[in-house]
Design a protein around this motif. Structure first.
Motif, PDB file in Angstrom:
ATOM      1  N   LEU A  18       0.827  -1.208   0.000  1.00  0.00           N
ATOM      2  CA  LEU A  18       0.000   0.000   0.000  1.00  0.00           C
ATOM      3  C   LEU A  18       0.861   1.257   0.000  1.00  0.00           C
ATOM      4  O   LEU A  18       0.529   2.256  -0.648  1.00  0.00           O
ATOM      5  CB  LEU A  18      -0.930  -0.005   1.217  1.00  0.00           C
ATOM      6  N   GLN A  19       1.981   1.221   0.727  1.00  0.00           N
ATOM      7  CA  GLN A  19       2.903   2.367   0.738  1.00  0.00           C
ATOM      8  C   GLN A  19       3.449   2.626  -0.655  1.00  0.00           C
ATOM      9  O   GLN A  19       3.403   3.756  -1.165  1.00  0.00           O
ATOM     10  CB  GLN A  19       4.057   2.093   1.701  1.00  0.00           C
ATOM     11  N   LYS A  20       3.961   1.573  -1.299  1.00  0.00           N
ATOM     12  CA  LYS A  20       4.554   1.717  -2.626  1.00  0.00           C
ATOM     13  C   LYS A  20       3.518   2.173  -3.649  1.00  0.00           C
ATOM     14  O   LYS A  20       3.805   3.000  -4.526  1.00  0.00           O
ATOM     15  CB  LYS A  20       5.191   0.394  -3.064  1.00  0.00           C
ATOM     16  N   LEU A  21       2.313   1.630  -3.542  1.00  0.00           N
ATOM     17  CA  LEU A  21       1.259   1.987  -4.486  1.00  0.00           C
ATOM     18  C   LEU A  21       0.865   3.454  -4.335  1.00  0.00           C
ATOM     19  O   LEU A  21       0.749   4.188  -5.334  1.00  0.00           O
ATOM     20  CB  LEU A  21       0.035   1.092  -4.272  1.00  0.00           C
ATOM     21  N   PHE A  22       0.687   3.902  -3.093  1.00  0.00           N
ATOM     22  CA  PHE A  22       0.307   5.297  -2.862  1.00  0.00           C
ATOM     23  C   PHE A  22       1.410   6.243  -3.331  1.00  0.00           C
ATOM     24  O   PHE A  22       1.132   7.277  -3.953  1.00  0.00           O
ATOM     25  CB  PHE A  22       0.013   5.536  -1.383  1.00  0.00           C
ATOM     26  N   GLN A  30      -0.515   3.178   9.653  1.00  0.00           N
ATOM     27  CA  GLN A  30      -1.072   4.429  10.172  1.00  0.00           C
ATOM     28  C   GLN A  30      -0.639   5.610   9.302  1.00  0.00           C
ATOM     29  O   GLN A  30      -1.455   6.456   8.923  1.00  0.00           O
ATOM     30  CB  GLN A  30      -0.612   4.636  11.617  1.00  0.00           C
ATOM     31  N   THR A  31       0.641   5.648   8.956  1.00  0.00           N
ATOM     32  CA  THR A  31       1.163   6.738   8.128  1.00  0.00           C
ATOM     33  C   THR A  31       0.544   6.711   6.733  1.00  0.00           C
ATOM     34  O   THR A  31       0.135   7.748   6.196  1.00  0.00           O
ATOM     35  CB  THR A  31       2.693   6.629   8.017  1.00  0.00           C
ATOM     36  N   VAL A  32       0.471   5.518   6.151  1.00  0.00           N
ATOM     37  CA  VAL A  32      -0.081   5.385   4.802  1.00  0.00           C
ATOM     38  C   VAL A  32      -1.555   5.776   4.780  1.00  0.00           C
ATOM     39  O   VAL A  32      -1.995   6.561   3.924  1.00  0.00           O
ATOM     40  CB  VAL A  32       0.086   3.938   4.280  1.00  0.00           C
ATOM     41  N   LEU A  33      -2.342   5.263   5.724  1.00  0.00           N
ATOM     42  CA  LEU A  33      -3.776   5.524   5.730  1.00  0.00           C
ATOM     43  C   LEU A  33      -4.093   6.979   6.070  1.00  0.00           C
ATOM     44  O   LEU A  33      -5.080   7.530   5.577  1.00  0.00           O
ATOM     45  CB  LEU A  33      -4.485   4.578   6.704  1.00  0.00           C
TER      46      LEU A  33
END
Length: 365
Positions: free
Chosen positions: A122-126, A151-154
């Motif tokens: 999810l981090q890489k995708l965002f 938490q950071t990503v969301l």
């Protein structure tokens, strides 16, 4: 000599009695433990039968589901929905999209639950979609570290999507618990916001079992969750395309797409202290389209090439047609919309033109 064996027999007999007595005690202890366990199991089975009277057969209850706090609730996907062909197809499309986006990172996603729960994908995708670098550890194995990354990503995702009217159907706990519905909700929202060149199956819905604890008793109910309403953005337009579907069947979702395009054009037009609030009207005279192309391609468009303050229909058509020429000069395909349609405030034509720009320049600064 005859007396010795008698003593031995007596001694052996005494030993056998002691052994039998020991085994009897041991056996009795084992039997009592077995009975105690059976009673305990029976009690637990009865407790679960009371606590989950409405739970559908085949639904897996995890230990944490029976350990809920008072008034707390937990969601789980109904097993029948997991086998829904359209739901499976939706997952396949999302997986292919992620793998295509993250091809340069050599990341291969095989399953959404197992590959998305820790936050790495999810981090890489965002970061790829947004062009932003998040301040998180690259790799973390601990549960605490994974949840901190999530938490950071969301937080970044929610900050991006909330202003555009998205309902937040996911959380750190639900994603980390491998809640497939929450993961799919999140990915669909990102795909729609960034106008991903994919086609999602229409009207995909699943049944979710909601477990709630009220007065010490677990209560269950079924809720239908709609994951997709319409066919999302397509890679090449036809006579009847995604924007036709949006206008005809999902006008509420059309606003989400319009907001995304407005955000994109304003990111560049703001450099000239210009701002768009209405797509269909503010691009109708072609002026903003011409200026936008100059900003996207990093050149100044001479004012004598177009009408800065067009006074009639012909001048507006000239501006839009000139903007189309600039697009082709930049390597884009000729827009399928007609300049006259844009001038006549045809929303679908304007959306098609702007979407074409978005797909080609979405990462431009």
């Amino acid at each position: 000599m005859a007396g010795a064996p008698a003593r031995s027999a007596t001694s052996q007999s005494g030993k056998m009695k002691k052994d039998e007595s020991f085994l009897g005690k041991l056996g009795g202890t084992l039997v009592r433990k077995k009975k105690s366990k059976e009673v305990s199991d029976l009690h637990e089975e009865g407790k679960n039968a009371i606590n989950t009277p409405m739970l559908p057969s085949g639904t897996e209850i995890h230990p944490e589901d029976t350990m809920l706090e008072e008034n707390a609730e937990r969601n789980m996907l109904d097993p029948t929905s997991r086998e829904n062909p359209k739901f499976k197809d939706l997952q396949r499309v999302l997986i292919d999209w992620i793998n295509n986006e993250l091809e340069e990172d050599r990341i291969i996603v095989k399953g959404l639950e197992e590959d998305c729960y820790d936050g790495q994908v999810l981090q890489k995708l965002f970061e790829k979609l947004s062009g932003r670098k998040l301040n998180v550890a690259e790799v973390t194995q601990s549960e605490i570290g994974q949840k901190q990354k999530l938490q950071t990503v969301l937080e970044a995702v929610n900050e991006l999507l909330k202003p555009h009217g998205w309902s937040i159907e996911w959380s750190v706990d639900s994603i980390h618990a491998k809640n497939l519905v929450a993961i799919v909700y999140l990915l669909v929202a990102l795909a729609m916001h960034y106008l991903a060149p994919i086609r999602l199956p229409e009207h995909v819905s699943v049944q979710v079992v909601v477990v709630k604890k009220r007065e010490g008793i677990l209560q269950t109910s079924h809720v239908t969750k709609e994951l997709t309403i319409f066919f999302i953005i397509i890679s090449c337009f036809s006579e009847r395309d995604a924007f036709d579907t949006l206008l005809d069947h999902a006008p509420d979702k059309l606003n989400v797409v319009k907001k995304s395009l407005i955000t994109f054009v304003n990111k560049h037009l703001n450099k000239l202290n210009l701002e768009v609030t209405e797509l269909e009207s503010q691009f109708a005279d072609g002026v903003y389209l011409v200026l936008l192309m100059g900003l996207l391609e990093n050149y100044f468009v001479p004012l004598y090439n177009f009408f800065l303050t067009p006074e009639n229909f012909e001048q507006k058509v000239h501006n839009v047609a000139f903007a189309f020429e600039l697009m082709q000069d930049g390597g884009l395909k000729k827009p399928k919309a007609r300049p006259e349609d844009v001038v006549n405030l045809n929303l679908k034509s304007t959306l098609r033109v702007l979407y074409n720009l978005f797909t080609n320049y979405k990462n431009s600064e």
